[in-house]
Structure formats: C-alpha cells, structure tokens
Design a protein around this motif. Structure first.
Motif, mmCIF file in Angstrom:
data_model
loop_
_atom_site.group_PDB
_atom_site.id
_atom_site.type_symbol
_atom_site.label_atom_id
_atom_site.label_comp_id
_atom_site.label_asym_id
_atom_site.label_seq_id
_atom_site.Cartn_x
_atom_site.Cartn_y
_atom_site.Cartn_z
ATOM 1 N N GLU A 5 7.950 -9.539 30.865
ATOM 2 C CA GLU A 5 6.682 -9.179 30.226
ATOM 3 C C GLU A 5 5.898 -10.395 29.765
ATOM 4 N N ARG A 6 6.518 -11.592 29.838
ATOM 5 C CA ARG A 6 5.809 -12.798 29.436
ATOM 6 C C ARG A 6 5.735 -13.724 30.655
ATOM 7 N N PRO A 7 4.592 -14.313 30.902
ATOM 8 C CA PRO A 7 4.451 -15.170 32.087
ATOM 9 C C PRO A 7 5.304 -16.437 31.949
ATOM 10 N N LEU A 8 5.704 -17.002 33.097
ATOM 11 C CA LEU A 8 6.523 -18.208 33.137
ATOM 12 C C LEU A 8 5.683 -19.331 33.729
ATOM 13 N N PRO A 9 5.071 -20.134 32.878
ATOM 14 C CA PRO A 9 4.226 -21.219 33.404
ATOM 15 C C PRO A 9 5.066 -22.355 33.979
ATOM 16 N N ALA A 10 4.427 -23.220 34.728
ATOM 17 C CA ALA A 10 5.128 -24.322 35.391
ATOM 18 C C ALA A 10 5.693 -25.318 34.388
ATOM 19 N N HIS A 11 4.976 -25.560 33.278
ATOM 20 C CA HIS A 11 5.481 -26.554 32.325
ATOM 21 C C HIS A 11 6.782 -26.103 31.677
ATOM 22 N N THR A 12 6.997 -24.795 31.534
ATOM 23 C CA THR A 12 8.262 -24.300 30.983
ATOM 24 C C THR A 12 9.412 -24.578 31.940
ATOM 25 N N ALA A 59 7.333 -30.894 23.360
ATOM 26 C CA ALA A 59 6.336 -30.837 24.435
ATOM 27 C C ALA A 59 6.116 -29.410 24.895
ATOM 28 N N GLU A 60 7.184 -28.636 25.015
ATOM 29 C CA GLU A 60 7.040 -27.242 25.419
ATOM 30 C C GLU A 60 6.271 -26.428 24.391
ATOM 31 N N LEU A 61 6.491 -26.672 23.100
ATOM 32 C CA LEU A 61 5.748 -25.960 22.059
ATOM 33 C C LEU A 61 4.263 -26.304 22.107
ATOM 34 N N ILE A 62 3.972 -27.583 22.330
ATOM 35 C CA ILE A 62 2.564 -27.992 22.385
ATOM 36 C C ILE A 62 1.884 -27.382 23.605
ATOM 37 N N LEU A 63 2.523 -27.456 24.775
ATOM 38 C CA LEU A 63 1.934 -26.879 25.989
ATOM 39 C C LEU A 63 1.865 -25.357 25.905
ATOM 40 N N GLY A 64 2.766 -24.752 25.155
ATOM 41 C CA GLY A 64 2.738 -23.303 25.013
ATOM 42 C C GLY A 64 1.533 -22.799 24.255
ATOM 43 N N THR A 65 0.949 -23.617 23.397
ATOM 44 C CA THR A 65 -0.261 -23.198 22.678
ATOM 45 C C THR A 65 -1.444 -23.042 23.631
ATOM 46 N N VAL A 66 -1.355 -23.664 24.816
ATOM 47 C CA VAL A 66 -2.438 -23.555 25.795
ATOM 48 C C VAL A 66 -2.201 -22.388 26.749
ATOM 49 N N SER A 67 -0.925 -22.183 27.160
ATOM 50 C CA SER A 67 -0.626 -21.180 28.181
ATOM 51 C C SER A 67 -0.345 -19.798 27.624
ATOM 52 N N HIS A 68 -0.062 -19.684 26.343
ATOM 53 C CA HIS A 68 0.290 -18.385 25.775
ATOM 54 C C HIS A 68 -0.582 -18.100 24.552
ATOM 55 N N PRO A 69 -0.918 -16.846 24.352
ATOM 56 C CA PRO A 69 -1.604 -16.470 23.106
ATOM 57 C C PRO A 69 -0.635 -16.605 21.937
ATOM 58 N N PRO A 70 -1.120 -16.658 20.714
ATOM 59 C CA PRO A 70 -0.232 -16.889 19.556
ATOM 60 C C PRO A 70 0.932 -15.924 19.459
ATOM 61 N N ALA A 71 0.739 -14.677 19.821
ATOM 62 C CA ALA A 71 1.804 -13.691 19.659
ATOM 63 C C ALA A 71 2.883 -13.831 20.719
ATOM 64 N N GLU A 72 2.623 -14.510 21.845
ATOM 65 C CA GLU A 72 3.585 -14.621 22.934
ATOM 66 C C GLU A 72 4.221 -16.006 23.048
#
Length: 440
Positions: A55-62, A93-106
């Motif tokens: 239910e949550r997308p898997l971006p390349a940076h992850t 780095a993953e937390l910082i990049l996650g603020t761009v690829s995911h909305p706050p709740a995800e």
C-alpha cells in the motif's frame, strides 16, 4: 584441549563468518523492504485508506539506501563502529529523501532495523561503558531525526518504537558480550587447570617426599648419633675397662631398639590399612613374577611372559624390585582400564654388557580400539601409578615410556641400567645367547 575444555567449547558454525553475516544482511534487507511498502491502518482512518502490504510506494532511493546498508552489515563483525556510522548516515539520508517521495502520513523509519543490528554488534564487541556512550548517542540522534522527518504527527507510534529498538539492541548486545566473557573465563580456567595438573602432581609428590625425609631424619638421626658415640666408647675401653664397654654396648642396644621402634611407627604411617605391620615374606622381585601373573590369570586376564633364561647372573636388588613393581603396576592398569578380558604381554630383556648392560621391561595390552585413553594411562601426565614408574626408573638412572598404541592398547617400556653409579656392572653371561625374543 582435554575433555573438560572440549565440553566448555562453544559450538561453532560450519559456515564462514562472512557467509553468515551475508545471510543476516540479506534477511535484514528483505525485512527493510517489506516494512517500506507496508502501512498500518490508524484508528479513525477512512475504509479506503486500509493498510497492508504494497500500500506504500517503493521509491528508488529506498532500494539504494537499503542495498548500501545491507552491504555495510556484511562487514559488521570486522568493523562494528564504522558500520554503525554508515547505517546511521544512510538512515538519515533515507529520512530526508522520504520527505520528498512520501506524504507526511506515509513516511517510515524502516532503515532503523539496520541501525539496531549494527548497534547490537557494537555492544557485543566492546565494553559496557562504550556501549552506554554509543547507545545513548545513537538513541538521541535517531529518535530526534525520526520525530522530525519520519511519520507525522511526531508522536506517531512508529517514532516512539525507535526508542524500544535502540534500547533492546544495546541491551541484547551487552548481554551476549557478558555471557561470552563468562564462558571464555571458564574455558581459560579449565585449560589452565588441565595444563598445570601434572605440574601440581609433581609438586605434591616432591613436597611429600621432603616431608617424609625430614621425619625420618628427625626420628633416626639422634639415635644413630648416640649409637655411634657409644660404639666408639666401647671400642676405646674394651680392653682396659670392660665394665664401661659393656655399659656402652647396652646403651647402643637400647638406642638402636628405640630407633627401630620409632622408624617402624613412622613408616607405618605410609602403609595402606590392609598392609601387614611387619614383612612376613622376602623382598619382591622377578623371582616371584609367576605368583603375580597367576593372580591376574585367576582374575580372568590372559598374560604372556617372555623373559631370559635362568643361567643369567642375578640382578641388583634395586633393579630386581623396580622391575617387579613396574610389571605389577602395568598389569594392574591393564586390569583396571582395559578390563579383565584384556590380553597382556610382558617382555623382560637384558641387553648390552659392561657399562652398557641394561634391563628392558615392556608391558603391552590389547585394550579396546577407538576408545579414549583414560586419564590414568595418558602418555603425557597420567596418574600416580605411572608417576611412580617414572620415579623408580629415574632413581636408578633409567627411563620410562608410556603411550597408547595405534588401533587400541597401551605400551609401557622401562629401561633400567644394571650398573649403579660407581658400582660394578652386571654383565651378560655367554656370547649374547638366549636373548632373542619375538616382537609383539
């Protein structure tokens, strides 16, 4: 290591440690990726926003950060500190990049699993003080980063779970290190005790010998000195004053009787409880070897004796007694350790002539093959019986060899010179005849 140390040894994996770390890193990578695509349904959420796997997308940076983190974990055993630092940097780095690829709740903190594993390794490899410092710093850094950059709002359960993961990893690693240190200490003590057992036995034998020598000196020296003085007086006045000489001889008799009595009391302390108080038979020697063998034969043990003919000159009394005691102790060990059904062969051979004359006593048995050698019959060390053999041989200038045989059995070989230092040699009679014995 002896048996005690082998029992205390930790079971080791048959795989190379690097292979094990690679497998652990692969499992950790899989766990991180599963957590990264899985969301939880929060209470009060709309039915369409149901949580679950995928239910949550898997971006390349992850994927990239997870792969780098797994690669670093492969080296965690060699460099625990740098690996912990690398996983912390990748997690941030993953937390910082996650603020761009995911909305706050995800947003998620799935990389925290790798940080926890790296922290566990550091705690298991270092001391408690280092674990406390590193664990506290890691907890503070990752908790603050998770609350600011992770799932929102900041008080979400995922963010507070970081505290539990970090504390649990540090405590588990410290517990593993403490247990490992305790087991290593026990193993070290067992190995040290095994290594010093023979030395301790020799020290105790030497102390006991010294104590007995002191007691015998204290008991006998005074009376022998008195006997010497009175005998000198009697010799001096024998012709001129026979009455005084007679009195001196009476004192000699009294002193010698007291010396014998006290000597008997002292030696009695060294006897076994079932030994006779006074000897009632001649001194043991190879002349009564047949009686000894008959006793073991009646007990069910087959004994074959090979020895020289009867035309050889008599052995020195000390060598005769030592040879008899060696055979007695060796056959006793065979009966005790190899069992009453074992077969033993005794070979007594006189070799050389002149100063090189010697007596070789060999005792072999066919004990069970493949069985561990008992402690009392080990080649190096052994019990009091083997120690007594070595001391008897050394006292006469000889040697004693004891060793297990390949395929089963045990061998005792004692070589005793037939010439004492400064004494006459016992030569062989004839031209080396009658001494060819079959080999075992």
């Amino acid at each position: 290591m002896t048996a005690s140390s082998g029992t205390l040894a930790r079971p080791r994996s048959r795989l190379h440690p690097l292979v094990v770390d690679a497998l652990v890193a692969s499992v950790t990578l899989l766990v991180v990726l599963i957590i990264s695509v899985t969301t939880n349904k929060h209470p009060g959420a709309h039915a369409a926003a149901a949580g679950g796997f995928g239910e949550r997308p898997l971006p390349a940076h992850t994927v990239v950060t997870a792969l780098l983190g797994a690669g670093a974990l492969v080296l965690r055993r060699r460099s625990p500190g740098p690996v912990l630092g690398a996983t912390l940097v990748l997690t941030l780095a993953e937390l910082i990049l996650g603020t761009v690829s995911h909305p706050p709740a995800e947003r998620h903190t799935s990389m925290m699993v790798m940080v926890a594993l790296a922290l566990f390794t550091v705690a298991a490899a270092t001391d408690r003080a280092t674990t406390l410092r590193v664990g506290t710093g890691t907890l503070a850094l990752i908790t603050v980063a998770g609350m600011l950059l992770g799932a929102q709002p900041w008080y979400a359960s995922e963010n507070f779970g970081i505290i539990a993961w970090t504390a649990l990893a540090a405590l588990a690693g410290d517990a593993v290190r403490h247990r490992r240190a305790a087991v290593d200490a026990i193993r070290e003590r067992a190995e040290r005790a095994e290594a010093t057992r023979e030395e301790e036995a020799r020290r105790r034998v030497a102390e006991e010998r010294l104590r007995i020598a002191r007691e015998l000196h204290d008991v006998v020296a005074h009376h022998i000195a008195l006997v010497n003085v009175q005998a000198g007086v009697a010799s001096h006045v024998m012709d001129s004053r026979p009455d005084q000489a007679k009195e001196a001889l009476a004192q000699v008799r009294l002193a010698s009787r007291q010396a014998l009595s006290e000597l008997q009391t002292t030696v009695g302390l060294l006897r076994h409880r079932d030994d006779p108080v006074a000897p009632t038979e001649p001194t043991k020697g190879l002349a009564v070897l047949g009686d000894l063998v008959d006793g073991f034969t009646r007990a069910g043990m087959a004994v074959v004796v090979e020895r020289s003919g009867a035309d050889e000159p008599p052995l020195p009394s000390a060598v005769d007694l030592a040879a008899y005691r060696v055979v007695q102790e060796a056959l006793t060990n065979v009966h005790k350790h190899a069992g009453p059904d074992a077969k033993a062969r005794v070979r007594i051979l006189r070799t050389g002539r002149g100063d090189g004359a010697r007596l070789e006593v060999t005792v072999l048995d066919d004990g069970p093959g493949g069985a561990p050698v008992p402690a009392g019959r080990a080649g190096a060390g052994g019990g009091h019986g083997l120690t007594g053999m070595r001391e008897r041989a050394a006292a006469l200038g000889g040697s004693c060899e004891t060793e297990p045989l390949e395929g089963g059995g045990f061998r005792v070989r004692v070589v005793l010179p037939l010439r004492s230092p400064g004494g006459p040699a016992v030569e062989r009679s004839g031209a080396d005849r009658g001494w060819t014995l079959p080999c075992v």
